[in-house]
Design an enzyme around this catalytic site. Sequence first.
Site, PDB file in Angstrom:
ATOM      1  N   THR A   1       0.847  -1.194   0.000  1.00 55.22           N
ATOM      2  CA  THR A   1       0.000   0.000   0.000  1.00 55.22           C
ATOM      3  C   THR A   1       0.881   1.242   0.000  1.00 55.22           C
ATOM      4  OG1 THR A   1      -1.774  -1.143   1.174  1.00 55.22           O
ATOM      5  CG2 THR A   1      -1.728   1.256   1.372  1.00 55.22           C
ATOM      6  N   GLY A   2       0.395   2.284  -0.680  1.00 53.08           N
ATOM      7  CA  GLY A   2       1.140   3.547  -0.704  1.00 53.08           C
ATOM      8  C   GLY A   2       1.466   3.942  -2.134  1.00 53.08           C
TER       9      GLY A   2
ATOM     10  N   ALA B   1       7.983   1.528   2.148  1.00 50.22           N
ATOM     11  CA  ALA B   1       8.357   1.739   3.553  1.00 50.22           C
ATOM     12  C   ALA B   1       8.526   3.232   3.784  1.00 50.22           C
ATOM     13  CB  ALA B   1       9.652   1.007   3.880  1.00 50.22           C
TER      14      ALA B   1
ATOM     15  N   GLY C   1       3.537   2.145   7.781  1.00 50.38           N
ATOM     16  CA  GLY C   1       2.252   2.564   8.330  1.00 50.38           C
ATOM     17  C   GLY C   1       1.918   4.018   8.087  1.00 50.38           C
TER      18      GLY C   1
ATOM     19  N   GLY D   1       0.828   5.142   5.506  1.00 51.89           N
ATOM     20  CA  GLY D   1      -0.443   5.113   4.781  1.00 51.89           C
ATOM     21  C   GLY D   1      -1.553   4.446   5.578  1.00 51.89           C
TER      22      GLY D   1
ATOM     23  N   GLU E   1      -0.459  -5.044   6.198  1.00 57.57           N
ATOM     24  CA  GLU E   1       0.843  -5.172   5.537  1.00 57.57           C
ATOM     25  C   GLU E   1       1.724  -6.179   6.273  1.00 57.57           C
ATOM     26  OE1 GLU E   1       1.317  -0.736   3.562  1.00 57.57           O
ATOM     27  OE2 GLU E   1       1.971  -1.033   5.617  1.00 57.57           O
TER      28      GLU E   1
HETATM   29  C1  5RP Z   1       1.461   2.257   4.130  1.00 57.63           C
HETATM   30  C2  5RP Z   1       2.924   2.108   4.136  1.00 57.63           C
HETATM   31  C3  5RP Z   1       3.661   2.600   2.936  1.00 57.63           C
HETATM   32  O1  5RP Z   1       4.360   1.543   2.389  1.00 57.63           O
HETATM   33  C4  5RP Z   1       4.600   3.682   3.346  1.00 57.63           C
HETATM   34  O2  5RP Z   1       3.846   4.691   3.994  1.00 57.63           O
HETATM   35  C5  5RP Z   1       5.356   4.264   2.159  1.00 57.63           C
HETATM   36  O3  5RP Z   1       4.475   5.003   1.380  1.00 57.63           O
HETATM   37  P1  5RP Z   1       4.904   5.687   0.026  1.00 57.63           P
HETATM   38  O4  5RP Z   1       5.266   4.596  -0.914  1.00 57.63           O
HETATM   39  O5  5RP Z   1       3.668   6.454  -0.397  1.00 57.63           O
HETATM   40  O6  5RP Z   1       6.065   6.600   0.305  1.00 57.63           O
HETATM   41  O7  5RP Z   1       3.526   1.607   5.045  1.00 57.63           O
HETATM   42  O8  5RP Z   1       0.909   1.854   5.351  1.00 57.63           O
END
Ligand code: 5RP
Length: 230
Positions: A27-28, A84, A96, A98, A104
Site C-alpha cells: 500500500t502507498g 516503507a 504505516g 499510509g 501489511e
Molecule cells: C502504508 C505504508 C507505505 O508503504 C509507506 O507509507 C510508504 O508510502 P509511500 O510509498 O507512499 O512513500 O507503510 O501503510
Amino acid sequence: MSDDFKRLAAVSALEEVRNGMRLGIGTGSTAEHFVRALAERVAEGLEIVGVPTSERTASLCESLGVPLATLDSCPELDLTVDGADELDARLTLIKGGGGALLREKIVARASQRMLVIADESKQVATLGAFPLPVEVVPFGLRATRNAIEAALATFGHDAPISLRGGDTPFVTDGQHHILDIELGQIKDAGALSRALLDIPGVVDHGLFIGIADAAYLAGPGGVTRLVPVT
Ligand code: 5RP
C-alpha cells in the site's frame, strides 16, 4: 523527482515476479507504481494472483485487472512487494504512513519473501525520525495511550504522541485508530516492539523487524538492491 524514483524502484522489483506466483501487494504511492507495472505485465499474459494489503490497493488492482485472492483463500504467499517510510541497513522498517501497517505485516509474514521498494531518501542510519505508527483499538484509547507513554518512559523516551486525524480520527481497514509517536531515534527496535505489543490496546506497530529480505532503492544514481546487513 522522488515519484520517478519510486516508480523506478517498483519496476525494478517486478523483475523478481515469476509466472504462477502468489503475491502480497503493498500500500502507498510506491506500491501503486508496482500495481500499475504489474497490471501491464498481467495484460501481456503474466499469471499471478495478488493478495492486497488494503482496501485502497484492492480497488486499484480491481480497476486495472490484477487478479486478486484473499489471504484466507490463499494463506501462503511467495512474495510480498511493499513500500516503507524508513529502512536501516538491517532492513528493519518503519511502515504505516499510509495506515495499512497491520494488514501489511500480516501479509508480509505470510510470504516466503518480502521486497521493499522505495526512493533512496527512505534509507536512514537510525530509525525514528519518521513518527512510529501504532495501531490501537478505539476502546480505552486514553488508557492505552497512557500505557504507551509509561512504556516509552522506561526507554528514556518522552516522545510526543498524536492521534492520527485529530478530532476526526483516522480509521484503519481493521476499524482501529493510529497513534503516531515522534521518537526521533529508535535505539533498540526489538525491545520497543516487545514493550508495545505487551500493551493490551495495542494491535500492532509499524516496526517490521527481520521481515524484509531485500530492498530496491532508487535515486539519481540508479537502482540499488540491498540485502540486510547482519
Ligand atoms: C502504508 C505504508 C507505505 O508503504 C509507506 O507509507 C510508504 O508510502 P509511500 O510509498 O507512499 O512513500 O507503510 O501503510
